[in-house]
Design a protein around this motif. Sequence first.
Motif, PDB file in Angstrom:
ATOM      1  N   THR A   2       0.825  -1.201   0.000  1.00 29.41           N
ATOM      2  CA  THR A   2       0.000   0.000   0.000  1.00 29.41           C
ATOM      3  C   THR A   2       0.862   1.253   0.000  1.00 29.41           C
ATOM      4  OG1 THR A   2      -1.733  -1.170   1.200  1.00 29.41           O
ATOM      5  CG2 THR A   2      -1.838   1.220   1.208  1.00 29.41           C
ATOM      6  N   TYR A   3       1.880   1.275   0.865  1.00 30.87           N
ATOM      7  CA  TYR A   3       2.749   2.446   0.922  1.00 30.87           C
ATOM      8  C   TYR A   3       3.531   2.594  -0.379  1.00 30.87           C
ATOM      9  CZ  TYR A   3       5.807   5.984   2.880  1.00 30.87           C
ATOM     10  OH  TYR A   3       6.471   7.154   3.110  1.00 30.87           O
ATOM     11  N   THR A   4       3.924   1.497  -0.987  1.00 32.40           N
ATOM     12  CA  THR A   4       4.617   1.547  -2.272  1.00 32.40           C
ATOM     13  C   THR A   4       3.722   2.132  -3.345  1.00 32.40           C
ATOM     14  OG1 THR A   4       5.920  -0.383  -1.645  1.00 32.40           O
ATOM     15  CG2 THR A   4       5.821   0.147  -3.982  1.00 32.40           C
ATOM     16  N   LEU A  11       5.776   9.707  -7.080  1.00 29.91           N
ATOM     17  CA  LEU A  11       6.911   9.691  -8.014  1.00 29.91           C
ATOM     18  C   LEU A  11       6.461   9.868  -9.464  1.00 29.91           C
ATOM     19  CD1 LEU A  11       9.296   6.934  -6.639  1.00 29.91           C
ATOM     20  CD2 LEU A  11       9.732   9.360  -6.850  1.00 29.91           C
ATOM     21  N   MET A  12       5.376   9.210  -9.839  1.00 27.69           N
ATOM     22  CA  MET A  12       4.878   9.376 -11.212  1.00 27.69           C
ATOM     23  C   MET A  12       4.414  10.802 -11.458  1.00 27.69           C
ATOM     24  SD  MET A  12       2.996   5.824 -12.261  1.00 27.69           S
ATOM     25  CE  MET A  12       1.936   5.701 -10.836  1.00 27.69           C
ATOM     26  N   VAL A  19       8.568  15.695 -17.413  1.00 31.58           N
ATOM     27  CA  VAL A  19       8.332  15.505 -18.847  1.00 31.58           C
ATOM     28  C   VAL A  19       7.558  16.694 -19.409  1.00 31.58           C
ATOM     29  CG1 VAL A  19       7.136  14.049 -20.535  1.00 31.58           C
ATOM     30  CG2 VAL A  19       8.469  12.996 -18.705  1.00 31.58           C
ATOM     31  N   ASN A  20       6.630  17.227 -18.634  1.00 29.10           N
ATOM     32  CA  ASN A  20       5.852  18.366 -19.086  1.00 29.10           C
ATOM     33  C   ASN A  20       6.723  19.611 -19.262  1.00 29.10           C
ATOM     34  OD1 ASN A  20       3.323  19.730 -19.728  1.00 29.10           O
ATOM     35  ND2 ASN A  20       3.688  20.807 -17.798  1.00 29.10           N
ATOM     36  N   SER A  21       7.776  19.739 -18.482  1.00 28.82           N
ATOM     37  CA  SER A  21       8.642  20.913 -18.636  1.00 28.82           C
ATOM     38  C   SER A  21       9.342  20.933 -19.996  1.00 28.82           C
ATOM     39  CB  SER A  21       9.664  20.970 -17.504  1.00 28.82           C
ATOM     40  OG  SER A  21      10.584  19.906 -17.617  1.00 28.82           O
ATOM     41  N   ILE A  35       1.469  23.130  -7.935  1.00 28.16           N
ATOM     42  CA  ILE A  35       2.347  23.230  -6.769  1.00 28.16           C
ATOM     43  C   ILE A  35       1.567  23.086  -5.457  1.00 28.16           C
ATOM     44  CG2 ILE A  35       3.904  24.757  -5.486  1.00 28.16           C
ATOM     45  CD1 ILE A  35       4.979  25.702  -8.174  1.00 28.16           C
ATOM     46  N   PRO A  36       0.435  23.788  -5.272  1.00 31.22           N
ATOM     47  CA  PRO A  36      -0.305  23.559  -4.013  1.00 31.22           C
ATOM     48  C   PRO A  36      -0.819  22.123  -3.872  1.00 31.22           C
ATOM     49  CG  PRO A  36      -1.057  25.572  -5.060  1.00 31.22           C
ATOM     50  CD  PRO A  36      -0.158  24.881  -6.037  1.00 31.22           C
ATOM     51  N   SER A  37      -1.280  21.542  -4.963  1.00 30.50           N
ATOM     52  CA  SER A  37      -1.801  20.180  -4.855  1.00 30.50           C
ATOM     53  C   SER A  37      -0.676  19.164  -4.648  1.00 30.50           C
ATOM     54  CB  SER A  37      -2.624  19.819  -6.091  1.00 30.50           C
ATOM     55  OG  SER A  37      -1.832  19.918  -7.249  1.00 30.50           O
ATOM     56  N   MET A  38       0.488  19.393  -5.255  1.00 29.02           N
ATOM     57  CA  MET A  38       1.615  18.487  -5.055  1.00 29.02           C
ATOM     58  C   MET A  38       2.123  18.576  -3.616  1.00 29.02           C
ATOM     59  SD  MET A  38       3.464  16.234  -6.332  1.00 29.02           S
ATOM     60  CE  MET A  38       5.034  15.450  -6.291  1.00 29.02           C
ATOM     61  N   THR A  39       2.161  19.774  -3.057  1.00 32.55           N
ATOM     62  CA  THR A  39       2.583  19.942  -1.667  1.00 32.55           C
ATOM     63  C   THR A  39       1.624  19.225  -0.724  1.00 32.55           C
ATOM     64  OG1 THR A  39       3.507  22.092  -2.240  1.00 32.55           O
ATOM     65  CG2 THR A  39       3.154  21.650   0.078  1.00 32.55           C
TER      66      THR A  39
END
Length: 89
Positions: A2-4, A11-12, A19-21, A35-39
Amino acid sequence: MTYTTVYSGILMWSNLSMVNSYLNFIPEVILKFYIPSMTFASDMMTFSLPYILIIFDTNIRKFVFRNKFPLFGTAKVSSSVKFTITTQL
């Protein structure tokens, strides 16, 4: 497992950003909230490990939810020791 799965999702997400950059295939509207959602998602992934352990590890679950012994209880001391004083002349 589950943690993996949770960690692989983060990570994806990071790899997709990399890749988007170079390719610029994600619309700007979505990138504005990236950025807010990734944080938030990264913090939730970090804080989820103790709960995943409580759910799936039986030893931790038994320790946390045990009813027989309190987590921070007091110990009982037996007072059956008797002192006798003898004198020799």
